[in-house]
Scaffold this active site. Structure first.
Site, PDB file in Angstrom:
ATOM      1  N   ASN A  10       9.166  13.498  -0.494  1.00  0.00           N
ATOM      2  CA  ASN A  10       7.858  13.140  -0.022  1.00  0.00           C
ATOM      3  C   ASN A  10       7.829  12.519   1.386  1.00  0.00           C
ATOM      4  O   ASN A  10       8.294  11.210   1.566  1.00  0.00           O
ATOM      5  CB  ASN A  10       7.141  12.002  -1.074  1.00  0.00           C
ATOM      6  CG  ASN A  10       5.982  11.418  -0.624  1.00  0.00           C
ATOM      7  OD1 ASN A  10       5.407  11.787   0.289  1.00  0.00           O
ATOM      8  ND2 ASN A  10       5.406  10.428  -1.318  1.00  0.00           N
ATOM      9  N   LYS A  12       5.649  11.627   3.275  1.00  0.00           N
ATOM     10  CA  LYS A  12       4.407  10.831   3.643  1.00  0.00           C
ATOM     11  C   LYS A  12       3.788  11.133   5.071  1.00  0.00           C
ATOM     12  O   LYS A  12       3.792  12.150   5.349  1.00  0.00           O
ATOM     13  CB  LYS A  12       4.967   9.235   3.539  1.00  0.00           C
ATOM     14  CG  LYS A  12       5.906   8.729   2.226  1.00  0.00           C
ATOM     15  CD  LYS A  12       6.089   7.542   1.929  1.00  0.00           C
ATOM     16  CE  LYS A  12       6.735   7.548   0.591  1.00  0.00           C
ATOM     17  NZ  LYS A  12       6.999   6.196   0.046  1.00  0.00           N
ATOM     18  N   HIS A  96       0.060   8.704  -6.311  1.00  0.00           N
ATOM     19  CA  HIS A  96       1.183   7.923  -5.700  1.00  0.00           C
ATOM     20  C   HIS A  96       0.730   6.479  -5.316  1.00  0.00           C
ATOM     21  O   HIS A  96      -0.515   6.216  -5.186  1.00  0.00           O
ATOM     22  CB  HIS A  96       1.474   8.662  -4.491  1.00  0.00           C
ATOM     23  CG  HIS A  96       2.663   8.079  -3.773  1.00  0.00           C
ATOM     24  ND1 HIS A  96       2.847   6.885  -3.125  1.00  0.00           N
ATOM     25  CD2 HIS A  96       4.036   8.251  -3.842  1.00  0.00           C
ATOM     26  CE1 HIS A  96       4.099   6.460  -2.758  1.00  0.00           C
ATOM     27  NE2 HIS A  96       4.802   7.467  -3.430  1.00  0.00           N
ATOM     28  N   GLU A  98       0.894   4.397  -3.133  1.00  0.00           N
ATOM     29  CA  GLU A  98       0.470   4.092  -1.957  1.00  0.00           C
ATOM     30  C   GLU A  98      -1.220   4.547  -1.836  1.00  0.00           C
ATOM     31  O   GLU A  98      -1.921   3.907  -1.300  1.00  0.00           O
ATOM     32  CB  GLU A  98       1.184   4.925  -0.889  1.00  0.00           C
ATOM     33  CG  GLU A  98       2.502   4.083  -0.487  1.00  0.00           C
ATOM     34  CD  GLU A  98       3.555   4.841   0.025  1.00  0.00           C
ATOM     35  OE1 GLU A  98       3.246   5.928   0.583  1.00  0.00           O
ATOM     36  OE2 GLU A  98       4.742   4.428  -0.082  1.00  0.00           O
ATOM     37  N   GLU A 168       7.708   5.429 -10.588  1.00  0.00           N
ATOM     38  CA  GLU A 168       8.026   4.722  -9.557  1.00  0.00           C
ATOM     39  C   GLU A 168       7.591   3.323  -9.561  1.00  0.00           C
ATOM     40  O   GLU A 168       6.560   3.163  -9.076  1.00  0.00           O
ATOM     41  CB  GLU A 168       7.448   5.673  -8.346  1.00  0.00           C
ATOM     42  CG  GLU A 168       7.729   6.942  -8.012  1.00  0.00           C
ATOM     43  CD  GLU A 168       7.378   7.771  -6.708  1.00  0.00           C
ATOM     44  OE1 GLU A 168       8.316   7.923  -5.992  1.00  0.00           O
ATOM     45  OE2 GLU A 168       5.952   7.549  -6.335  1.00  0.00           O
ATOM     46  N   GLY A 174      10.242   2.004  -1.058  1.00  0.00           N
ATOM     47  CA  GLY A 174      10.195   1.829   0.593  1.00  0.00           C
ATOM     48  C   GLY A 174      10.992   0.278   0.803  1.00  0.00           C
ATOM     49  O   GLY A 174      10.918  -0.033   1.964  1.00  0.00           O
ATOM     50  N   SER A 214      13.101   4.039  -3.505  1.00  0.00           N
ATOM     51  CA  SER A 214      14.540   3.683  -2.943  1.00  0.00           C
ATOM     52  C   SER A 214      15.621   4.668  -3.196  1.00  0.00           C
ATOM     53  O   SER A 214      17.092   3.955  -3.516  1.00  0.00           O
ATOM     54  CB  SER A 214      14.843   2.254  -2.483  1.00  0.00           C
ATOM     55  OG  SER A 214      13.732   1.764  -1.936  1.00  0.00           O
TER      56      SER A 214
HETATM   57  P1  PGA Z   1      11.040   5.814  -1.192  1.00  0.00           P
HETATM   58  O1  PGA Z   1       9.767   6.287  -1.467  1.00  0.00           O
HETATM   59  O2  PGA Z   1      12.192   6.483  -1.492  1.00  0.00           O
HETATM   60  O3  PGA Z   1      10.950   5.601   0.501  1.00  0.00           O
HETATM   61  O4  PGA Z   1      11.032   4.432  -1.667  1.00  0.00           O
HETATM   62  C1  PGA Z   1       9.623   7.149  -2.844  1.00  0.00           C
HETATM   63  C2  PGA Z   1       8.129   7.476  -2.920  1.00  0.00           C
HETATM   64  O5  PGA Z   1       7.390   6.813  -2.438  1.00  0.00           O
HETATM   65  O6  PGA Z   1       7.923   8.605  -3.487  1.00  0.00           O
END
Ligand code: PGA
Length: 254
Positions: A10, A12, A96, A98, A168, A174, A214
């Site tokens: 992803n 983003k 997601h 976010e 998640e 992140g 992460s």
């Molecule tokens: P990250 O993001 O690996 O940077 O924690 C995972 C995601 O948002 O799918």
């Protein structure tokens, strides 16, 4: 049951046209279908066609990070499932964290997007997960069950063949913080039990549940070795082809 591991990248709101092409080419050149892992890249909307062209003769699939719940019409700024298919996408992320927490998407909207995607023939990664406060309040399984139940409302047993769940935990995305393999496994097992209740045990056993938050080369193997963890949804580490490849390799060994 043996489930084929799936790893998503992803990206983003990162990359530009040139770096998206370069990153996709690096991922494509190192991934073989024979690895036994499904790999999907989720570039930003404007680069889908460019990245799709790079991936065309590879084993890496193309997905989008979001879609509109409506099929067409006056929805300024939105992108429909049919447009995504037209651009070569076979996958889409829905719900997601976010989008839920920064953009304010409700469970109901996430459900409508899921339905729009599966009805259009797209494969969906439906993302769920609790916030830090919810985890500390002992709400992890209740939150996941609520998001699953709402998100999958109206999805048929047959359409579940095109649905993957991404667990998640919001506090891990992140942040560099990762759920321990044991905590993640407990959440995944609870998700599978919820799927059995919503559908049946055959569908629950067949549905892939990937972990996100992460995931890095250093922790991927430990997570993916757990019984109910069937891959990963990778944000930050997917922007580095070497790190992403190492995570795909860990999935192949799991
Ligand atoms: P990250 O993001 O690996 O940077 O924690 C995972 C995601 O948002 O799918």
């Amino acid at each position: 049951m043996r489930r084929i591991p799936i790893v998503g990248g992803n990206w983003k709101m990162n990359t530009n046209c040139a770096s998206a092409r370069t990153l996709a080419a690096a991922v494509a050149s190192s991934h073989r279908a024979s690895s036994g892992v499904e790999v999907v890249l989720f570039p930003p909307f404007p680069y889908l066609i460019e990245v799709g062209a790079v991936l065309r003769d590879s084993a890496v699939m193309l997905g989008a990070q979001d879609l509109c719940h409506e099929a067409d019409g006056a929805f300024t700024g939105e992108v429909s499932a049919a447009m995504l298919r037209d651009c070569g996408c076979t996958w889409v992320l829905v719900g997601h964290s976010e989008r839920r927490h920064l953009i304010g998407e409700s469970d109901e909207l996430v459900n409508h997007k899921t339905l729009a995607a599966v009805r259009a023939g797209l494969n969906v990664i439906l993302c769920i997960g609790e916030t830090r406060a919810q985890r500390e309040g002992g709400q992890t399984d209740a939150v996941n069950t609520g998001q699953l139940t709402a998100g999958l409302r109206g999805v048929t047993a047959d359409q579940m063949k095109r649905v993957v769940i991404a667990y998640e935990p919001v506090w891990a995305i992140g942040t560099g913080l990762t759920a321990t393999p044991e905590d993640a496994q407990a959440a995944h097992a609870a998700v599978r039990r919820t799927l059995a209740g919503l559908f049946n045990s055959t569908i629950a056993e067949a549905t892939r549940i990937e972990y996100g938050g992460s995931m890095k080369p250093g922790n991927a193997a430990g997570l993916m070795r757990m019984q109910d963890i069937d891959g990963g949804l990778i944000g930050g580490a997917s922007l580095n082809a070497g790190d992403f490849g190492a995570i795909v390799h860990a999935a192949a060994q799991s």
